[in-house]
Motif scaffolding. Structure first.
Motif, PDB file in Angstrom:
ATOM      1  N   ASN A 103     -85.256  55.571 -28.163  1.00 40.72           N
ATOM      2  CA  ASN A 103     -84.983  55.123 -29.537  1.00 40.72           C
ATOM      3  C   ASN A 103     -83.689  54.293 -29.603  1.00 40.72           C
ATOM      4  O   ASN A 103     -82.903  54.316 -28.676  1.00 40.72           O
ATOM      5  CB  ASN A 103     -84.882  56.345 -30.453  1.00 40.72           C
ATOM      6  CG  ASN A 103     -84.773  55.960 -31.918  1.00 40.72           C
ATOM      7  OD1 ASN A 103     -85.367  54.980 -32.358  1.00 40.72           O
ATOM      8  ND2 ASN A 103     -83.999  56.723 -32.685  1.00 40.72           N
ATOM      9  N   SER A 140     -86.324  53.437 -34.621  1.00 34.75           N
ATOM     10  CA  SER A 140     -86.778  54.164 -35.809  1.00 34.75           C
ATOM     11  C   SER A 140     -86.108  53.613 -37.048  1.00 34.75           C
ATOM     12  O   SER A 140     -86.699  53.585 -38.127  1.00 34.75           O
ATOM     13  CB  SER A 140     -86.447  55.648 -35.697  1.00 34.75           C
ATOM     14  OG  SER A 140     -86.940  56.148 -34.503  1.00 34.75           O
ATOM     15  N   ASN A 169     -78.951  63.915 -33.020  1.00 35.43           N
ATOM     16  CA  ASN A 169     -78.431  62.559 -33.138  1.00 35.43           C
ATOM     17  C   ASN A 169     -79.211  61.482 -32.391  1.00 35.43           C
ATOM     18  O   ASN A 169     -78.790  60.338 -32.351  1.00 35.43           O
ATOM     19  CB  ASN A 169     -76.966  62.507 -32.677  1.00 35.43           C
ATOM     20  CG  ASN A 169     -76.077  61.985 -33.778  1.00 35.43           C
ATOM     21  OD1 ASN A 169     -76.459  62.014 -34.947  1.00 35.43           O
ATOM     22  ND2 ASN A 169     -74.925  61.503 -33.416  1.00 35.43           N
ATOM     23  N   VAL A 170     -80.345  61.844 -31.770  1.00 39.96           N
ATOM     24  CA  VAL A 170     -81.140  60.809 -31.096  1.00 39.96           C
ATOM     25  C   VAL A 170     -81.905  59.961 -32.113  1.00 39.96           C
ATOM     26  O   VAL A 170     -82.428  58.906 -31.767  1.00 39.96           O
ATOM     27  CB  VAL A 170     -82.145  61.378 -30.065  1.00 39.96           C
ATOM     28  CG1 VAL A 170     -81.435  62.085 -28.938  1.00 39.96           C
ATOM     29  CG2 VAL A 170     -83.170  62.275 -30.730  1.00 39.96           C
ATOM     30  N   GLY A 171     -81.966  60.446 -33.364  1.00 38.10           N
ATOM     31  CA  GLY A 171     -82.690  59.702 -34.398  1.00 38.10           C
ATOM     32  C   GLY A 171     -84.053  60.302 -34.662  1.00 38.10           C
ATOM     33  O   GLY A 171     -84.957  59.635 -35.151  1.00 38.10           O
ATOM     34  N   THR A 174     -84.923  60.291 -38.365  1.00 38.36           N
ATOM     35  CA  THR A 174     -85.208  58.916 -38.788  1.00 38.36           C
ATOM     36  C   THR A 174     -86.606  58.516 -38.319  1.00 38.36           C
ATOM     37  O   THR A 174     -87.365  57.882 -39.050  1.00 38.36           O
ATOM     38  CB  THR A 174     -84.155  57.951 -38.203  1.00 38.36           C
ATOM     39  OG1 THR A 174     -82.859  58.476 -38.478  1.00 38.36           O
ATOM     40  CG2 THR A 174     -84.272  56.569 -38.809  1.00 38.36           C
ATOM     41  N   TYR A 194     -75.225  61.202 -39.710  1.00 36.55           N
ATOM     42  CA  TYR A 194     -74.417  60.843 -38.557  1.00 36.55           C
ATOM     43  C   TYR A 194     -74.078  62.044 -37.704  1.00 36.55           C
ATOM     44  O   TYR A 194     -73.887  61.956 -36.521  1.00 36.55           O
ATOM     45  CB  TYR A 194     -73.069  60.304 -39.032  1.00 36.55           C
ATOM     46  CG  TYR A 194     -73.050  58.835 -39.183  1.00 36.55           C
ATOM     47  CD1 TYR A 194     -73.141  58.019 -38.066  1.00 36.55           C
ATOM     48  CD2 TYR A 194     -72.926  58.239 -40.430  1.00 36.55           C
ATOM     49  CE1 TYR A 194     -73.121  56.655 -38.205  1.00 36.55           C
ATOM     50  CE2 TYR A 194     -72.901  56.881 -40.569  1.00 36.55           C
ATOM     51  CZ  TYR A 194     -72.997  56.086 -39.454  1.00 36.55           C
ATOM     52  OH  TYR A 194     -72.973  54.737 -39.580  1.00 36.55           O
TER      53      TYR A 194
END
Ligand code: GDP
Length: 366
Positions: A103, A140, A169-171, A174, A194
Motif C-alpha cells: 500500500n 488506498s 498504520n499500514v493503511g 483506509t 495517523y
C-alpha cells in the motif's frame, strides 16, 4: 443489552460505565443509529487521538482464529516502511492463501517500475518465509488499483471469507473504507488516523454470497519510529505526497542528519552519492563528522528537528550501528522514517537512531 452495540468507527463493543476504557460512549447515545465510541468521536470531530493498543497475545488469538477458518488472507504492508510494517511469522498461523498488498504506492516516485517492485516484494516475502498467491500494489488513499484488487480478492477467495491483516498504520482502515466506498458508495465507515493502534476488534463487511470481509485490528511493531515521536512530529515524518529523492554527494568523514531523529556518518569510501527517500518535509542537514556530536547537542530540537524542542526528552538517546556495505544498490532503512540508497558498494557507514528503532539493510527497492 448494551453489549450488543458496537462503534461504527472502530467496531469495538460499546460500554457506558468507564470513560477511560475503550468503547466508552455516553448513555444518551446508546440506541441511536450510527453510534461512535468516544475515542472515534474525538478522532472524527476534533482530530484528537487516544493511544489504545492491542496486546501481542490478543493479536495471536486473532491470528489463531483466522488460521482455523481457512479463508483468504489479505496482508497489507506499507511500501514506504516495508520491513517495519511486515508481520513476521504469519505463515505459521495461516493455512489459506495470502494475497500480499503493497500500500501507499502514491508515495514512491512515478518512475518506479511496478513489475520490478512486485518481483522485489516477492523475493523479500520469500526471505521471511511467506509465499503469497499473488502480490499487488495499491494506493488506498488515492484509489489506485483498488478495482483490480477487488477483482483479485474475488478471484482468490473462491467463495470463502476474507481477512484483512496488517501492522498498525499500514493503511488498513483506509483500504477497507475504500472498498466499502467502491462497493456500497458509503464513506468514512471506519476510523482512520495517523496514530498507530487505533483500529480495534474485527469489522465485518458482508459480501453477496453470505461471506464477509473482516478487518482485523493492527498489531503494533514496537520498533517503528512512529512509536517514539509526538503526534505533531509524526505528521512531519509521515510522507503525504510522492517522495522526491534527495541526492547528496559526500566525501568520507561527512555526516547527514535527518532532522534530529537519525544520523548517517560516511566513515570510509570514495566520494559517493547517497540517495535519500524520506518525507519531503523532513529537513536533511549535512556537516563534517567531527562537528556532528557538538551540533547535535546544541541544536537538536532547533534546526535539527523533529523532534520539536518540547518533545526532545521523550525520544530515547541515539544508538550507533556500523555497517560495511560491499554491494551496490543497497538500502539502509530507518524503520518508519525512510531509507538511504547506496548506489555503489565499498563504503563503511555508521547509522544512529533512537534506541529501540530498527535499522535494516536490504537490496534496494528502487
Ligand atoms: P491502519 O492503522 O492500518 O488502519 O492505517 P490507517 O488507515 O489509519 O492509515 C494510517 C495513515 O496512513 C493515515 O495517515 C492514512 O492517511 C495514511 N494512508 C493510508 N493509505 C495510504 C495511501 O495509500 N497512501 C498514503 N500516502 N497514505 C496512506
Amino acid at each position: 443489552m448494551e453489549n450488543e452495540w458496537r462503534c461504527i468507527g472502530c467496531g469495538v463493543k460499546l460500554q457506558t460505565e468507564h470513560p477511560d476504557e475503550i468503547g466508552y460512549t455516553p448513555k444518551s447515545s446508546i440506541g441511536k443509529e450510527s453510534v461512535l465510541c468516544q475515542r472515534c468521536f474525538r478522532l472524527k470531530h476534533y482530530n484528537e487521538v487516544r493511544d489504545v493498543q492491542l496486546s501481542d497475545d490478543d493479536f495471536l488469538n486473532i491470528l489463531r482464529q483466522i488460521g482455523e477458518s481457512d479463508g483468504l488472507v489479505v496482508k497489507i504492508v506499507d511500501i514506504f516502511d516495508f520491513h517495519g510494517s511486515w508481520l513476521p511469522g504469519i505463515h505459521r498461523w495461516v493455512r489459506g492463501d495470502v494475497l500480499l498488498l503493497g500500500n501507499k504506492m502514491d508515495l514512491l516516485p512515478k518512475s518506479v517500475n511496478e513489475n520490478k517492485l512486485i518481483h522485489w516484494i516477492r523475493s523479500q516475502a520469500k526471505e521471511f518465509g511467506l509465499k503469497p498467491i499473488d502480490v499487488a500494489l495499491v494506493s488506498s488513499a488515492k484509489g489506485y488499483n483498488i478495482q483490480k484488487v477487488i477483482h483479485l480478492i474475488d478471484h482468490y477467495r473462491k467463495g470463502k471469507d476474507v481477512y484483512v491483516i496488517g501492522a498498525t498504520n499500514v493503511g488498513k482502515s483506509t483500504f477497507i473504507n475504500r472498498i466499502i466506498k467502491e462497493v456500497s458508495g458509503e464513506e468514512q465507515v471506519i476510523t482512520t488516523s495517523y496514530f498507530p493502534g487505533t483500529t480495534l476488534d474485527m469489522i465485518e463487511i458482508p459480501l453477496d454470497d453470505g461471506k464477509a470481509i473482516y478487518d482485523t485490528p493492527g498489531i503494533i511493531n514496537h520498533h517503528q519510529m512512529a512509536h517514539f515521536v509526538s503526534k505533531a512530529d509524526l505528521k512531519i515524518i509521515t510522507p503525504k505526497k510522492e517522495i522526491k529523492p534527495k541526492v547528496f554527494q559526500l566525501n568520507e568523514r561527512q555526516t547527514l542528519f535527518f532532522g534530529g531523529l537519525a544520523r548517517l556518518d560516511f566513515i570510509k569510501g570514495d566520494r559517493h552519492s547517497f540517495v535519500c527517500y524520506l518525507s519531503n518535509e523532513l529537513p536533511i542537514h549535512r556537516t563534517k563528522m567531527e562537528k556532528a556530536d557538538d551540533l547535535y547537542d546544541k541544536h537538536r530540537g532547533e534546526f535539527l528537528s523533529p523532534p520539536s524542542k518540547e518533545y526532545i526528552d521523550d525520544v530515547p538517546p541515539f544508538d550507533r550501528h556500523e555497517f560495511s556495505i560491499e554491494e551496490g544498490k543497497t538500502d539502509i532503512v530507518f524503520s518508519g522514517l525512510g531509507w538511504v540508497t547506496i548506489p555503489k558498494g565499498g563504503v563503511t557507514v555508521a547509522v544512529y537512531v533512537p534506541k529501540g528503532v530498527r535499522i535494516f539493510i536490504r537490496k534496494s527497492l528502487i
